[in-house]
Design an enzyme around this catalytic site. Structure first.
Site, PDB file in Angstrom:
ATOM      1  N   ILE A  20       1.386  -1.606   0.211  1.00 59.69           N
ATOM      2  CA  ILE A  20       0.223   0.116  -0.024  1.00 59.69           C
ATOM      3  C   ILE A  20       1.075   1.574   0.191  1.00 59.69           C
ATOM      4  O   ILE A  20       0.450   2.720  -0.836  1.00 59.69           O
ATOM      5  CB  ILE A  20      -0.909   0.197   1.234  1.00 59.69           C
ATOM      6  CG1 ILE A  20      -1.783  -0.984   0.984  1.00 59.69           C
ATOM      7  CG2 ILE A  20      -1.595   1.168   1.382  1.00 59.69           C
ATOM      8  CD1 ILE A  20      -2.817  -1.442   1.838  1.00 59.69           C
ATOM      9  N   VAL A  80       9.840   4.820  13.137  1.00 58.78           N
ATOM     10  CA  VAL A  80       8.711   6.165  13.379  1.00 58.78           C
ATOM     11  C   VAL A  80       8.356   5.461  15.429  1.00 58.78           C
ATOM     12  O   VAL A  80       7.911   7.050  15.701  1.00 58.78           O
ATOM     13  CB  VAL A  80       7.534   5.553  12.438  1.00 58.78           C
ATOM     14  CG1 VAL A  80       7.540   6.180  10.936  1.00 58.78           C
ATOM     15  CG2 VAL A  80       7.006   4.134  13.168  1.00 58.78           C
ATOM     16  N   ASN A 106       1.834   4.768   7.438  1.00 65.39           N
ATOM     17  CA  ASN A 106       1.418   3.464   7.154  1.00 65.39           C
ATOM     18  C   ASN A 106       2.172   2.648   7.067  1.00 65.39           C
ATOM     19  O   ASN A 106       1.568   1.833   7.416  1.00 65.39           O
ATOM     20  CB  ASN A 106       1.370   3.967   5.001  1.00 65.39           C
ATOM     21  CG  ASN A 106       1.726   2.484   4.726  1.00 65.39           C
ATOM     22  OD1 ASN A 106       0.399   1.779   4.587  1.00 65.39           O
ATOM     23  ND2 ASN A 106       2.624   1.823   4.344  1.00 65.39           N
ATOM     24  N   TYR A 175      -2.641  -6.909  16.969  1.00 61.90           N
ATOM     25  CA  TYR A 175      -3.614  -6.084  15.999  1.00 61.90           C
ATOM     26  C   TYR A 175      -4.687  -5.489  16.006  1.00 61.90           C
ATOM     27  O   TYR A 175      -4.680  -4.235  15.631  1.00 61.90           O
ATOM     28  CB  TYR A 175      -3.428  -6.918  14.189  1.00 61.90           C
ATOM     29  CG  TYR A 175      -3.460  -6.480  13.114  1.00 61.90           C
ATOM     30  CD1 TYR A 175      -2.215  -5.440  12.949  1.00 61.90           C
ATOM     31  CD2 TYR A 175      -4.129  -6.211  12.573  1.00 61.90           C
ATOM     32  CE1 TYR A 175      -2.496  -4.977  11.484  1.00 61.90           C
ATOM     33  CE2 TYR A 175      -4.353  -6.304  11.159  1.00 61.90           C
ATOM     34  CZ  TYR A 175      -3.660  -4.951  10.576  1.00 61.90           C
ATOM     35  OH  TYR A 175      -3.420  -4.586   9.774  1.00 61.90           O
ATOM     36  N   VAL A 208      -5.635  -7.465   1.200  1.00 61.92           N
ATOM     37  CA  VAL A 208      -5.256  -7.250   0.092  1.00 61.92           C
ATOM     38  C   VAL A 208      -3.540  -7.600  -0.175  1.00 61.92           C
ATOM     39  O   VAL A 208      -2.987  -7.939   1.069  1.00 61.92           O
ATOM     40  CB  VAL A 208      -4.156  -5.890   0.905  1.00 61.92           C
ATOM     41  CG1 VAL A 208      -3.952  -4.906  -0.713  1.00 61.92           C
ATOM     42  CG2 VAL A 208      -5.445  -4.522   1.522  1.00 61.92           C
TER      43      VAL A 208
END
Length: 269
Positions: A20, A80, A106, A175, A208
């Site tokens: 993605i 991050v 993301n 998750y 996905v």
């Protein structure tokens, strides 16, 4: 000129070839945004076969593809979850481009070690999943929001959560926790940042077809999971990226504080 000409967009977790993040970089570049691409500096020996076969170079290869579309691309290897790394990233972006208009959160922890029943989830793995998706989203959004507010021209923050942020499943505790948190954070940030003209939304994909899910294979288990969607198939990263790019345009300026499903009907609320 494309609609995002003159805009600068940061996409975290943009190094995988089938992802993605990579597709989002393409979609934004096609609207003429300049890109900042972040990654963790993956060990090439861990790359999937298709990346190794073409000599893929993580975020550097994504950057090459962006430049081939006629846009500028800055690559930054960092963490991050580390406030100092995030602050350094912002400094570099402002030195290179002078502004920030779009942030796409993301980055995510790798698929696999967290997908076990509750009693088998280790505190270390639980914390890593939470750190990347929740702490990372917090640190990046906070740092970018400060810049956007100072610029006084609004902005766009899009967080990539998941259908797992809307509906729980067995053996996905960490998750689910991370993605439900991202959805809640989106609502809260939208309330804080809306008065500054900063649109904040989340995108919640279903299954996905990316390299992140290669551990599932593409056989019977994959087909069974894909068939759960009423539309009868998994999505593509390009389809998700198209929605993300739209949310970064002025056409989406009245869409705010939403967690938008994109999963072939898997989740409809």
């Amino acid at each position: 000129m494309g609609e995002l000409d003159g805009k600068v967009a940061i996409v975290t977790g943009a190094g995988r070839r089938r992802s993605i993040g990579n597709s989002t970089a393409h979609a934004l570049a096609k609207l003429d945004a300049d890109l900042v691409l972040t990654g963790t500096g993956r060990d090439p020996s861990t790359f999937p076969p298709d990346e190794q076969e073409v000599g893929w170079r993580d975020i550097e290869s994504t950057a090459d593809e962006v430049r081939a579309l006629g846009r500028r691309a800055l690559t930054i290897v960092g963490d991050v979850t580390d406030e100092a790394h995030v602050d350094t990233m912002i400094e570099r972006v402002l030195e290179e481009y002078g502004r920030i208009d779009i942030l796409v959160n993301n980055a995510a922890y790798r698929y696999g070690p967290d997908r076990v029943p509750l009693i088998e989830v280790t505190p270390d793995i639980f914390q890593k999943v939470i750190d990347v998706k929740v702490r990372g989203t917090f640190l990046c959004s906070k740092a970018v929001a400060k810049v956007m507010i100072e610029q006084g021209q609004g902005g766009k923050i899009v967080t990539i959560a998941s259908a797992a942020g809307k509906r729980a499943s067995a053996a996905t505790l960490a998750y689910n926790a991370a993605n439900f948190a991202q959805v809640g954070m989106t609502h809260s940030m939208a309330l804080d940042l809306g008065p500054h003209g900063i649109n904040v939304n989340a995108v919640c994909p279903g299954l996905v077809d990316t390299s992140r899910l290669d551990p599932l294979g593409r056989g019977e288990v994959w087909q069974e999971r894909a068939s759960l969607a009423p539309i009868g198939r998994a999505g593509t990263p390009q389809e998700v990226a198209g929605l993300i790019a739209f949310l970064c345009t002025e056409a989406a300026s009245w869409i705010h504080g939403q967690a938008i499903n994109i999963g072939g009907g898997t989740v409809m609320d």
